[in-house]
Design an enzyme around this catalytic site. Structure first.
Site, PDB file in Angstrom:
ATOM      1  N   VAL A  11       0.830  -1.208   0.000  1.00 26.40           N
ATOM      2  CA  VAL A  11       0.000   0.000   0.000  1.00 26.40           C
ATOM      3  C   VAL A  11       0.865   1.259   0.000  1.00 26.40           C
ATOM      4  CG1 VAL A  11      -1.598   1.342   1.432  1.00 26.40           C
ATOM      5  CG2 VAL A  11      -2.001  -1.085   1.046  1.00 26.40           C
ATOM      6  N   ASP A  30      10.756   3.353   5.493  1.00 24.42           N
ATOM      7  CA  ASP A  30      10.530   2.002   6.001  1.00 24.42           C
ATOM      8  C   ASP A  30      11.637   1.694   6.998  1.00 24.42           C
ATOM      9  OD1 ASP A  30       8.539  -0.331   4.659  1.00 24.42           O
ATOM     10  OD2 ASP A  30      10.096  -1.064   6.011  1.00 24.42           O
ATOM     11  N   THR A 121      -5.311  -0.464   7.555  1.00 18.59           N
ATOM     12  CA  THR A 121      -6.650  -0.889   7.965  1.00 18.59           C
ATOM     13  C   THR A 121      -6.631  -1.079   9.477  1.00 18.59           C
ATOM     14  OG1 THR A 121      -6.954  -1.970   5.846  1.00 18.59           O
ATOM     15  CG2 THR A 121      -8.402  -2.675   7.640  1.00 18.59           C
ATOM     16  N   LEU A 251     -18.771 -13.431  -7.661  1.00 19.83           N
ATOM     17  CA  LEU A 251     -19.686 -14.553  -7.454  1.00 19.83           C
ATOM     18  C   LEU A 251     -19.011 -15.872  -7.814  1.00 19.83           C
ATOM     19  CD1 LEU A 251     -23.149 -13.324  -8.833  1.00 19.83           C
ATOM     20  CD2 LEU A 251     -22.363 -13.437  -6.476  1.00 19.83           C
ATOM     21  N   GLY A 258      -7.873 -15.687   0.283  1.00 22.23           N
ATOM     22  CA  GLY A 258      -6.656 -15.583   1.089  1.00 22.23           C
ATOM     23  C   GLY A 258      -6.167 -14.161   1.031  1.00 22.23           C
ATOM     24  N   CYS A 261      -5.583  -9.286   3.378  1.00 20.00           N
ATOM     25  CA  CYS A 261      -6.677  -8.424   3.841  1.00 20.00           C
ATOM     26  C   CYS A 261      -7.924  -9.175   4.301  1.00 20.00           C
ATOM     27  CB  CYS A 261      -7.038  -7.428   2.745  1.00 20.00           C
ATOM     28  SG  CYS A 261      -5.743  -6.201   2.526  1.00 20.00           S
ATOM     29  N   LYS A 264      -7.702 -11.390   7.636  1.00 14.28           N
ATOM     30  CA  LYS A 264      -7.446 -10.653   8.879  1.00 14.28           C
ATOM     31  C   LYS A 264      -8.536  -9.614   9.142  1.00 14.28           C
ATOM     32  CE  LYS A 264      -4.382  -6.826   7.574  1.00 14.28           C
ATOM     33  NZ  LYS A 264      -5.379  -5.761   7.634  1.00 14.28           N
TER      34      LYS A 264
HETATM   35  P1  NAD Z   1       3.182  -4.630   4.018  1.00 19.56           P
HETATM   36  O1  NAD Z   1       3.545  -5.613   5.056  1.00 19.56           O
HETATM   37  O2  NAD Z   1       3.406  -4.962   2.583  1.00 19.56           O
HETATM   38  O3  NAD Z   1       3.910  -3.240   4.300  1.00 19.56           O
HETATM   39  C1  NAD Z   1       4.057  -2.675   5.569  1.00 19.56           C
HETATM   40  C2  NAD Z   1       5.417  -2.001   5.592  1.00 19.56           C
HETATM   41  O4  NAD Z   1       5.536  -1.272   6.817  1.00 19.56           O
HETATM   42  C3  NAD Z   1       6.583  -2.972   5.554  1.00 19.56           C
HETATM   43  O5  NAD Z   1       7.443  -2.632   4.494  1.00 19.56           O
HETATM   44  C4  NAD Z   1       7.256  -2.824   6.908  1.00 19.56           C
HETATM   45  O6  NAD Z   1       8.653  -3.011   6.858  1.00 19.56           O
HETATM   46  C5  NAD Z   1       6.883  -1.386   7.243  1.00 19.56           C
HETATM   47  N1  NAD Z   1       6.947  -1.059   8.684  1.00 19.56           N
HETATM   48  C6  NAD Z   1       6.491  -1.777   9.727  1.00 19.56           C
HETATM   49  N2  NAD Z   1       6.752  -1.143  10.885  1.00 19.56           N
HETATM   50  C7  NAD Z   1       7.381   0.006  10.544  1.00 19.56           C
HETATM   51  C8  NAD Z   1       7.895   1.095  11.304  1.00 19.56           C
HETATM   52  N3  NAD Z   1       7.827   1.103  12.645  1.00 19.56           N
HETATM   53  N4  NAD Z   1       8.495   2.099  10.643  1.00 19.56           N
HETATM   54  C9  NAD Z   1       8.567   2.089   9.287  1.00 19.56           C
HETATM   55  N5  NAD Z   1       8.094   1.085   8.533  1.00 19.56           N
HETATM   56  C10 NAD Z   1       7.506   0.054   9.152  1.00 19.56           C
HETATM   57  O7  NAD Z   1       1.646  -4.296   4.271  1.00 19.56           O
HETATM   58  P2  NAD Z   1       0.564  -3.782   3.203  1.00 19.56           P
HETATM   59  O8  NAD Z   1       0.005  -4.935   2.457  1.00 19.56           O
HETATM   60  O9  NAD Z   1       1.120  -2.617   2.463  1.00 19.56           O
HETATM   61  O10 NAD Z   1      -0.580  -3.277   4.190  1.00 19.56           O
HETATM   62  C11 NAD Z   1      -0.445  -2.105   4.969  1.00 19.56           C
HETATM   63  C12 NAD Z   1      -1.791  -1.755   5.550  1.00 19.56           C
HETATM   64  O11 NAD Z   1      -2.711  -1.468   4.483  1.00 19.56           O
HETATM   65  C13 NAD Z   1      -2.432  -2.894   6.343  1.00 19.56           C
HETATM   66  O12 NAD Z   1      -3.166  -2.350   7.408  1.00 19.56           O
HETATM   67  C14 NAD Z   1      -3.358  -3.541   5.332  1.00 19.56           C
HETATM   68  O13 NAD Z   1      -4.449  -4.178   5.944  1.00 19.56           O
HETATM   69  C15 NAD Z   1      -3.837  -2.335   4.562  1.00 19.56           C
HETATM   70  N6  NAD Z   1      -4.280  -2.625   3.186  1.00 19.56           N
HETATM   71  C16 NAD Z   1      -3.583  -3.511   2.408  1.00 19.56           C
HETATM   72  C17 NAD Z   1      -4.002  -3.737   1.105  1.00 19.56           C
HETATM   73  C18 NAD Z   1      -3.264  -4.696   0.217  1.00 19.56           C
HETATM   74  O14 NAD Z   1      -3.788  -4.998  -0.847  1.00 19.56           O
HETATM   75  N7  NAD Z   1      -2.092  -5.164   0.586  1.00 19.56           N
HETATM   76  C19 NAD Z   1      -5.131  -3.067   0.597  1.00 19.56           C
HETATM   77  C20 NAD Z   1      -5.790  -2.170   1.421  1.00 19.56           C
HETATM   78  C21 NAD Z   1      -5.357  -1.946   2.720  1.00 19.56           C
END
Ligand code: NAD
Length: 436
Positions: A11, A30, A121, A251, A258, A261, A264
């Site tokens: 994201v 990051d 999220t 549908l 899986g 998202c 969880k």
């Molecule tokens: P991800 O695990 O791919 O990315 C999270 C990033 O945050 C990682 O690179 C991690 O190293 C970094 N991180 C963690 N702690 C940190 C800190 N203290 N300082 C700096 N960086 C830190 O996760 P994602 O899939 O991008 O999801 C992120 C959020 O967005 C979640 O809450 C997820 O539910 C939500 N979301 C994800 C999607 C999706 O399709 N992946 C879609 C909508 C919403």
């Protein structure tokens, strides 16, 4: 605008790149050194169609600046997005430790008014908690905006650049307007921007994902009933989808959902409900139907070959939780393959992009191949788990020649029953009559 995005995963990297692409100066942070070093060298740590080119262009233009230095990012930016992970804790509640750790780092580095936007999220009430944590550390003014993300992995750029809606939850009109303005290049074609309170915005994301997951579980349950009564879920789906109140999308029955998202978020919504004294009967059922569904294909395989699979080798097509991604988080392939391994089977697997991420899951318990044809050689059957395009119209003659037996277990209903019958395959799919 000067924007920081903390958390450079699926994201965060997509959001940061798209904001940079629309002309903003974006610092993406990051705490994973390898991710940041890779990005600085123009290497993208995830597979997402079109992203590499866009990241490289914005790095080159100096609009996208990767760093591990959160203090630098906060000082330079007026708008700070949180896009860190919120994985499930042991009790199903979202684990907010990364969100709160980042909120505290932001508070310590704040030098003037900031808009802190939560894109992760997070459960209802998190914006309030973030506000409390920051207020405990600094007197500097700030606003907290809840801006859930609705992108789909595999189509994330398109979803971000052409959203169907942007949800902005804020208690401050000024902050809401600034975030609306930030998104305006993407909403000019008419996408709705909905401004509401933080709690409703936080709830939107969970309700949307639970609704989508419920459609999948509902259709899987319909498919399982079809199996019992000799109906074909393909025709049932077509008829249902033509009702405009139902609609055609989402549908499809299969081996369960899986990804990072749906599982969880459904669990977290149920946990929030229970924590607040409400028994979420339907939401709990979405999850249990899905858990059961991941085993449906294994049951069909064991019904065909017997419980003991120790002399069997299976060719697997598709490992990622869905096509167009290398994401293995909660992929149904994990349950299916582990069950088959437990029954003694050997697995030869091919996925167009998820081999490396799958190695982190399965290690050397399965063999990995570089082409869809190579896994077929001398295998006892083909198992299709992820519906990548390249599996849709395969060379069936080749499949038949290479497999020991012409048997296909199709977890995504990709092939026509009539064609399978004509070609002489034994063919099992989900909610459709078996061809034996
Ligand atoms: P991800 O695990 O791919 O990315 C999270 C990033 O945050 C990682 O690179 C991690 O190293 C970094 N991180 C963690 N702690 C940190 C800190 N203290 N300082 C700096 N960086 C830190 O996760 P994602 O899939 O991008 O999801 C992120 C959020 O967005 C979640 O809450 C997820 O539910 C939500 N979301 C994800 C999607 C999706 O399709 N992946 C879609 C909508 C919403």
């Amino acid at each position: 605008m000067n924007v920081a995005v903390i958390g450079t995963g699926y994201v965060g990297l997509v959001a940061a790149t798209c904001f940079a692409e629309s002309g903003n100066s974006v610092i993406c942070v990051d705490n994973n050194e390898k991710k940041i070093n890779d990005l600085l060298n123009g290497n993208i740590p995830i597979y997402e169609p079109g992203l590499t080119e866009l990241v490289q262009r914005n790095l080159k233009a100096g609009r996208l600046i990767p760093t591990m230095d959160i203090k630098f990012a906060v000082e330079k930016s007026n708008i700070i997005f949180l896009a860190v992970g919120t994985p499930p804790g042991p009790d199903g509640h979202a684990d907010l430790s990364a969100v709160f750790a980042v909120a505290e780092s932001i508070a310590k580095a704040m030098n003037d008014y900031k808009i802190i936007v939560n894109k992760s999220t997070v459960p209802v009430g998190t914006a309030d908690k973030v506000r409390e944590k920051i207020t405990a550390i600094t007197n500097i003014q700030f606003d907290v905006v809840s801006n859930p993300e609705f992108m789909k992995e595999g189509a994330a750029l398109d979803d971000f650049l052409k959203p169907e809606r942007v949800v902005i939850g804020a208690s401050s009109q000024k902050a809401a307007e600034i975030i609306r303005e930030l998104y305006s290049p993407f909403t000019r074609t008419g996408a709705a921007t909905l401004v509401m309170d933080n709690r409703s915005a936080e709830m939107c994301k969970y309700a949307s994902n639970a609704m989508l997951a419920s459609r999948i579980s509902f259709m899987n349950e319909v498919a399982n009933i079809c199996d019992k009564v000799g109906a074909d879920v393909h025709f049932v789906r077509l008829a249902m989808g033509l009702d405009s109140r139902i609609g055609k999308r989402f549908l499809f029955s299969g081996v369960g959902y899986g990804g990072s998202c749906f599982p969880k978020d459904v669990q977290a919504l149920a946990a929030t409900a229970k924590h607040n004294g409400y028994n979420p009967i339907l939401i709990d059922a979405i999850e249990s139907v899905n858990e059961n569904q991941k085993k449906i294909l294994v049951n069909k395989i064991k019904n065909h070959f017997g419980e003991d699979l120790s002399d069997k080798t299976f060719a697997v097509w598709g490992l990622a939780f869905k096509p167009q991604t290398d994401d293995m988080r909660e992929a149904p392939s994990i349950v299916i393959i582990n069950e088959l391994l437990a029954a003694g089977a050997r697995i030869k697997a091919y996925d167009p992009v998820a081999t490396e991420t799958a190695k982190a899951v399965f290690g050397d318990t399965i063999s990995y191949f570089d082409s869809r044809d190579d896994v077929l050689e001398n295998s006892d059957a083909l198992i299709l788990i992820t519906e990548w395009n390249e599996f849709r119209s395969p060379d069936f003659g080749k499949i038949k020649n290479k497999l020991k037996n012409p048997v296909i277990f199709d977890g995504r209903n990709q092939f026509e029953l009539d064609e399978m019958k004509q070609l002489g395959f034994t063919y099992y799919s989900i909610g459709r009559p078996a061809i034996e």
